[in-house]
Design a protein around this motif. Structure first.
Motif, PDB file in Angstrom:
ATOM      1  N   THR A 293      24.713  -6.349  19.596  1.00  8.64           N
ATOM      2  CA  THR A 293      24.489  -5.143  20.499  1.00  8.64           C
ATOM      3  C   THR A 293      25.580  -5.566  21.797  1.00  8.64           C
ATOM      4  OG1 THR A 293      22.215  -5.345  20.111  1.00  8.64           O
ATOM      5  CG2 THR A 293      22.686  -4.599  22.350  1.00  8.64           C
ATOM      6  N   TYR A 294      26.052  -4.174  22.139  1.00 10.79           N
ATOM      7  CA  TYR A 294      26.831  -4.107  23.170  1.00 10.79           C
ATOM      8  C   TYR A 294      26.282  -3.710  24.513  1.00 10.79           C
ATOM      9  CZ  TYR A 294      30.282  -5.632  19.813  1.00 10.79           C
ATOM     10  OH  TYR A 294      31.102  -6.214  18.686  1.00 10.79           O
ATOM     11  N   THR A 295      26.630  -4.008  25.438  1.00 10.31           N
ATOM     12  CA  THR A 295      26.065  -3.430  26.790  1.00 10.31           C
ATOM     13  C   THR A 295      27.271  -2.695  27.576  1.00 10.31           C
ATOM     14  OG1 THR A 295      24.158  -4.709  26.718  1.00 10.31           O
ATOM     15  CG2 THR A 295      24.663  -3.424  28.921  1.00 10.31           C
TER      16      THR A 295
ATOM     17  N   GLU B  35      23.139   0.355  26.288  1.00 10.82           N
ATOM     18  CA  GLU B  35      23.021  -0.638  25.219  1.00 10.82           C
ATOM     19  C   GLU B  35      23.243   0.054  23.851  1.00 10.82           C
ATOM     20  OE1 GLU B  35      19.524  -3.083  24.225  1.00 10.82           O
ATOM     21  OE2 GLU B  35      20.605  -4.378  25.425  1.00 10.82           O
TER      22      GLU B  35
ATOM     23  N   ASN C  37      23.906  -0.490  19.624  1.00 15.70           N
ATOM     24  CA  ASN C  37      24.242  -1.450  18.459  1.00 15.70           C
ATOM     25  C   ASN C  37      25.085  -0.973  17.596  1.00 15.70           C
ATOM     26  OD1 ASN C  37      21.909  -3.204  19.091  1.00 15.70           O
ATOM     27  ND2 ASN C  37      20.568  -1.670  18.318  1.00 15.70           N
TER      28      ASN C  37
ATOM     29  N   SER D 165      18.757 -12.251  25.532  1.00 20.11           N
ATOM     30  CA  SER D 165      18.493 -10.856  26.094  1.00 20.11           C
ATOM     31  C   SER D 165      18.296 -10.850  27.735  1.00 20.11           C
ATOM     32  CB  SER D 165      17.293 -10.446  25.515  1.00 20.11           C
ATOM     33  OG  SER D 165      16.318 -11.301  25.299  1.00 20.11           O
TER      34      SER D 165
ATOM     35  N   CYS E 223      18.211   2.746  25.847  1.00 22.44           N
ATOM     36  CA  CYS E 223      18.662   2.194  24.734  1.00 22.44           C
ATOM     37  C   CYS E 223      19.164   3.251  23.952  1.00 22.44           C
ATOM     38  CB  CYS E 223      17.743   1.270  23.957  1.00 22.44           C
ATOM     39  SG  CYS E 223      17.726  -0.282  24.523  1.00 22.44           S
TER      40      CYS E 223
ATOM     41  N   ASP F 252      19.811   3.565  20.120  1.00 19.39           N
ATOM     42  CA  ASP F 252      19.338   2.766  18.715  1.00 19.39           C
ATOM     43  C   ASP F 252      19.844   3.591  17.750  1.00 19.39           C
ATOM     44  OD1 ASP F 252      16.422   0.907  17.617  1.00 19.39           O
ATOM     45  OD2 ASP F 252      18.601   0.632  17.601  1.00 19.39           O
TER      46      ASP F 252
ATOM     47  N   LYS G 135      20.424   3.176  14.063  1.00 16.37           N
ATOM     48  CA  LYS G 135      20.306   2.362  12.726  1.00 16.37           C
ATOM     49  C   LYS G 135      20.615   3.217  11.364  1.00 16.37           C
ATOM     50  CE  LYS G 135      16.752  -0.748  14.325  1.00 16.37           C
ATOM     51  NZ  LYS G 135      15.632  -0.487  15.071  1.00 16.37           N
TER      52      LYS G 135
END
Ligand SMILES: [Zn+2]
Length: 59
Positions: free
Chosen positions: A3-5, A16, A18, A45, A55, A57, A59
């Motif tokens: 995970t990169y922020t 954030e 992934n 975290s 976020c 996300d 996937k």
């Protein structure tokens, strides 16, 4: 998958994502299209407070 922020230089938005190391890094803010800097968060975290955090996300 790591995970990169990213933090936007313009609006300070934190994003954030992934993504694999082969993915293209997020270079622009999703909100204002400003330049972003990647923040290294390694494996722990971090609790972000405030309304500017969300976020993405994938996937
Ligand atoms: Zn921004």
């Amino acid at each position: 998958m790591p995970t990169y922020t990213y933090r936007c230089n313009t609006c300070k938005e934190l994003t954030e994502v992934n993504q694999s190391i082969h993915d293209i890094p997020l270079s622009h803010c999703l909100k204002c299209n400003g330049e972003t800097n990647r923040i290294i968060t390694s494996d722990f975290s971090i609790q972000f407070k405030g309304s500017g955090f969300y976020c993405t996300d994938s996937k």
